[in-house]
Design a protein around this motif. Structure first.
Motif, PDB file in Angstrom:
ATOM      1  N   ASP A   1       0.696  -0.992   0.070  1.00  0.00           N
ATOM      2  CA  ASP A   1       0.173   0.040   0.044  1.00  0.00           C
ATOM      3  C   ASP A   1       0.682   0.818  -0.285  1.00  0.00           C
ATOM      4  OD1 ASP A   1      -2.659  -1.549  -0.246  1.00  0.00           O
ATOM      5  OD2 ASP A   1      -2.362  -1.712   2.365  1.00  0.00           O
TER       6      ASP A   1
ATOM      7  N   GLN B   1       4.015   1.528  -1.921  1.00  0.00           N
ATOM      8  CA  GLN B   1       4.445   1.633  -3.291  1.00  0.00           C
ATOM      9  C   GLN B   1       4.600   2.592  -3.451  1.00  0.00           C
ATOM     10  OE1 GLN B   1       7.305  -0.796  -3.184  1.00  0.00           O
ATOM     11  NE2 GLN B   1       5.977  -1.137  -1.229  1.00  0.00           N
ATOM     12  N   ASP B   2       3.858   3.127  -3.918  1.00  0.00           N
ATOM     13  CA  ASP B   2       3.432   4.390  -5.262  1.00  0.00           C
ATOM     14  C   ASP B   2       4.412   5.918  -4.463  1.00  0.00           C
ATOM     15  OD1 ASP B   2       1.875   3.188  -7.146  1.00  0.00           O
ATOM     16  OD2 ASP B   2      -0.072   3.769  -6.423  1.00  0.00           O
TER      17      ASP B   2
ATOM     18  N   ASN C   1       7.386   5.046  -4.179  1.00  0.00           N
ATOM     19  CA  ASN C   1       8.472   5.294  -5.760  1.00  0.00           C
ATOM     20  C   ASN C   1       8.510   7.090  -6.211  1.00  0.00           C
ATOM     21  OD1 ASN C   1       9.043   2.974  -6.567  1.00  0.00           O
ATOM     22  ND2 ASN C   1       6.929   2.252  -6.812  1.00  0.00           N
ATOM     23  N   ASN C   2       7.292   7.805  -5.463  1.00  0.00           N
ATOM     24  CA  ASN C   2       7.431   9.354  -6.066  1.00  0.00           C
ATOM     25  C   ASN C   2       7.918   9.970  -4.751  1.00  0.00           C
ATOM     26  OD1 ASN C   2       6.141   8.336  -7.937  1.00  0.00           O
ATOM     27  ND2 ASN C   2       4.335   8.405  -6.217  1.00  0.00           N
TER      28      ASN C   2
END
Length: 425
Positions: free
Chosen positions: A215, A217-218, A221-222
């Protein structure tokens, strides 16, 4: 009434004889590689003062907070811990014994470590590591040499290719600046952070980048990239390291989320990762830790190193079909009736020459003794029967196809048998 069986502590496994060939194969390759690159062995105690690990690893790491086996020595009140890793112990030994006073050191170690984790495949509460530490070398040539060494080891163990992930943490001041940027970013998305990330937000925010929570990871990653906070010297260090790896044909990827779990790293950090072991995919990790020697009370000196979990490497070897065979002995001696003393005498002469020998124990028919000789994996059976003994000779029977003498039994003096076996094992 039968006594209750006592079993091993959960997560602390036995190495059984059937596992020994794989361990011996790994140890031979790893130690041979250490010698090939000029590293010397060091051994440290498995018990150290707890403050060594708190100061070296960091008090807000999972290892120190949740995983160390720590206790108070009831005899003198000292706070002690079973070592959860060995770099801090090696540095402590170097400082205590002044090993860096005249020259840099290349050191290797192998032995058990202890962490109170949930046992799973390739991860145990008592586990074993093989590692190397290069102290007094600024790099990046030393960092690159260790990566080349590991790339060579994976090939020799039969588990290549293993994926190399690389990152640069920069220096402490650069990391401090990035830390503030990262905290502000995560504060803006605090509702997405899980409990573990919220706990780390102000104590060790870089570790949030290493989360496995799907939940998040986005979010990670950003996140802002550490590389953008690095100065020119740190970027040049990474670039030089990459140039060496490219020149030697070592494949790698830059992973901006790779931070490692210990506080003492700077500049280079790396992991070797496989997809063949499920969630426990990292088999080796390390990097540069220039601040650590000073943190532990020594004179500042650069250093870099790595450690690998041996059990995980062995699991990967099994997955890759590496199954080295190891025989119990080179020669198995079978004997008749009252000729045990003859058998012992022959065995000792063979052992004097470095030949591994088992003398059959207990009386048994020749045919059954020969079956046991074959099961031992021995290359040759040395037969001492009444006829051979009367003639002052022995029988020599080759047990394996493809070795000298297979298909016939020779009658020789013990000296002739010794010479023949020595040439053909």
């Amino acid at each position: 009434m039968a006594q209750e069986k006592i079993q091993a502590i959960r997560g602390m496994s036995d190495m059984l004889p059937s596992d020994a060939p794989l361990w011996h194969f790994f140890e031979k390759k790893a130690i041979g590689l250490a010698n090939l690159y000029g590293y010397q062995q060091i051994r440290t105690p498995i018990v150290e003062q707890t403050r060594l690990f708190k100061r070296g690893i960091g008090e807000v790491t999972d290892i120190v907070e949740k995983e160390m086996y720590s206790f108070v020595d009831s005899l003198n009140g000292d706070n002690l811990s079973l070592r959860p890793e060995n770099t801090a112990s090696v540095v402590r030994a170097c400082i205590e014994h002044n090993l860096l006073y005249d020259a840099p050191r290349r050191l290797w170690y192998m032995g058990p470590m202890f962490r109170h984790e949930r046992p799973q495949r390739g991860r145990y509460r008592q586990f074993h590591q093989f590692g190397m530490e290069a102290m007094g070398f600024k790099g990046p040539d030393t960092d690159a040499e260790q990566l080349l060494m590991l790339n060579r080891l994976w090939k020799e163990l039969g588990i290549a290719p293993v994926r190399l992930e690389l990152n640069c943490l920069g220096q402490l001041e650069e990391r401090k600046a990035y830390r503030e940027i990262l905290i502000r970013y995560f504060e803006e998305h605090k509702e997405i952070l899980d409990e573990d990330a919220q706990r780390r937000l102000y104590s060790n925010p870089l570790r949030i980048l290493d989360t496995k929570n799907p939940d998040m990871q986005d979010l990670v990653n950003n996140a802002p990239k550490l590389y953008d906070s690095l100065g020119e010297e740190s970027k040049a260090f990474l670039s030089s390291l990459e140039d060496i790896l490219k020149a030697e044909g070592v494949d790698y990827t830059i992973n901006p989320r790779l931070v490692r779990g210990l506080d003492y790293y700077n500049l280079t950090v790396f992991e070797w990762v496989t997809d063949k072991l499920g969630a426990q995919g990292t088999i080796c990790g390390g990097g540069r830790y220039d601040p650590l020697i000073g943190m532990l009370g020594g004179r500042d000196a650069p250093a870099c190193g790595f450690a690998m979990g041996i059990e995980r490497v062995l699991e990967l070897m099994k997955e890759c079909g590496v199954h080295p065979e190891e025989r119990e002995c080179d020669v198995y001696i079978v004997w008749d009736k009252a000729l045990y003393l003859n058998a012992i005498g022959a065995a000792e002469k063979l052992r004097d020459a470095g030949i591994r020998v088992i003398v059959h124990s207990g009386s048994m028919k020749f045919a059954n003794q020969l079956k046991r000789a074959d099961a031992s994996g021995a290359l040759y059976a040395l037969v001492i029967g009444s006829d051979e003994a009367a003639a002052g000779k022995v029988g020599l029977k080759a047990l394996r196809e493809g070795i000298a003498g297979y298909g016939e039994q020779k009658t020789l003096t013990i000296e002739e048998a010794l010479e023949f076996v020595s040439k053909n094992i």
